[in-house]
Scaffold this active site. Structure first.
Site, short mmCIF file in Angstrom:
data_model
loop_
_atom_site.label_atom_id
_atom_site.label_comp_id
_atom_site.label_asym_id
_atom_site.label_seq_id
_atom_site.Cartn_x
_atom_site.Cartn_y
_atom_site.Cartn_z
N ASP A 16 -2.39 -0.03 6.17
CA ASP A 16 -2.65 1.03 7.25
C ASP A 16 -4.02 1.30 7.37
O ASP A 16 -4.60 1.53 8.55
CB ASP A 16 -1.86 2.19 7.16
CG ASP A 16 -2.62 3.24 6.05
OD1 ASP A 16 -2.83 2.78 5.06
OD2 ASP A 16 -2.60 4.28 6.58
N ASP A 51 0.66 -1.31 0.00
CA ASP A 51 -0.09 -0.20 -0.10
C ASP A 51 0.90 1.24 -0.08
O ASP A 51 1.96 1.28 0.51
CB ASP A 51 -0.88 0.04 1.11
CG ASP A 51 -1.79 1.29 1.30
OD1 ASP A 51 -2.25 1.47 0.39
OD2 ASP A 51 -1.97 1.70 2.27
N ASP A 96 -0.30 5.03 0.55
CA ASP A 96 -0.56 6.21 1.51
C ASP A 96 -0.66 5.65 2.89
O ASP A 96 -1.42 4.68 3.19
CB ASP A 96 -1.94 6.82 1.12
CG ASP A 96 -1.71 7.71 -0.31
OD1 ASP A 96 -0.70 8.06 -0.45
OD2 ASP A 96 -2.79 7.42 -1.17
MG LIG Z 1 -2.96 3.45 3.10
#
Ligand SMILES: [Mg+2]
Length: 219
Positions: free
Chosen positions: A143, A10, A12
């Site tokens: 996240d 991932d 961001d």
């Molecule tokens: Mg992310």
């Protein structure tokens, strides 16, 4: 066809300090001192008092007028860890949900590709996907609480990258990393286990090329 060991990455909040950059853009957007905006945000940024539907407008401004995806700082250690794992033969698959606003895809994709090259982050696959479980990977790093839960529900191995948006998750994902040193160790451990199972020799040391022909090698 020989299968690769795939690492789904991932961007961001994991490789890119998305919330740090958005905090500066939000301060400008509102005309307030950046210190008045807490860095301890949750997903969707409710702590910054966004109005209904304002996030889309802020996001579009950040990307199209402040080059968000090009100017965002990398998370410390991310590029180096991904380079080492890529050199060892791990197939790096970037999986990001950056195309959620209509009609700005060209600029979002171009900034993303330029940013990855600028920071020397190697990859073979670049997937702009919302449902990340549909893009197969042997291990993911992520996240967003929703994505972590979805991937776990789909039976995927996911490393939760700690930030303020997911720190509340209890009893917590099995795999959690507070920094990229930890992500790298977890991914390498899984990768070496996969190599042993496949009767393949391990790289001599972290960051070294594997001792077998690797036509998909990325430096
Ligand atoms: Mg992310």
């Amino acid at each position: 066809m020989v299968k690769d060991f795939v690492f789904g990455v991932d961007l961001d909040g994991v490789c890119a300090d998305f919330y740090g950059k958005m905090r500066a853009v939000m301060a400008e957007w509102r005309g307030v001192d950046v210190e008045t905006l807490t860095p301890h945000v949750s997903y969707g940024l409710p702590e910054w008092g966004l109005l209904p539907n304002e996030y889309g407008r802020l996001h579009r401004f950040a990307v199209t007028q402040r080059d968000l995806f090009l100017s965002v700082d990398p998370v410390p250690g991310a590029a180096q860890a991904i380079r080492r794992l890529g050199t060892e033969g791990v197939r790096i698959r970037i999986i990001t949900h950056r195309l959620f606003i209509r009609y700005f895809h060209k600029i979002a994709v171009a900034q993303t590709v330029d940013w990855l090259d600028r920071h020397g982050i190697p990859y073979w696959d670049l997937c702009f996907m919302r449902d990340k479980a549909l893009v197969d990977a042997d291990v993911y790093v992520e996240d967003s609480p929703e994505n972590i839960e979805r991937l776990q529900e789909a039976g995927k191995v996911v490393v939760a990258f700690t930030n303020s948006t997911n720190v509340h998750m209890h009893p917590g994902p099995v795999l959690r990393a507070d920094n990229w040193t930890s992500v790298e160790e977890i991914v390498r451990d899984r990768y070496y286990g996969w190599l042993r199972k496949a009767n393949k020799k391990l790289p001599e040391a972290p960051g070294h090329e594997p001792p077998w022909p690797n036509c998909r090698h990325v430096s």
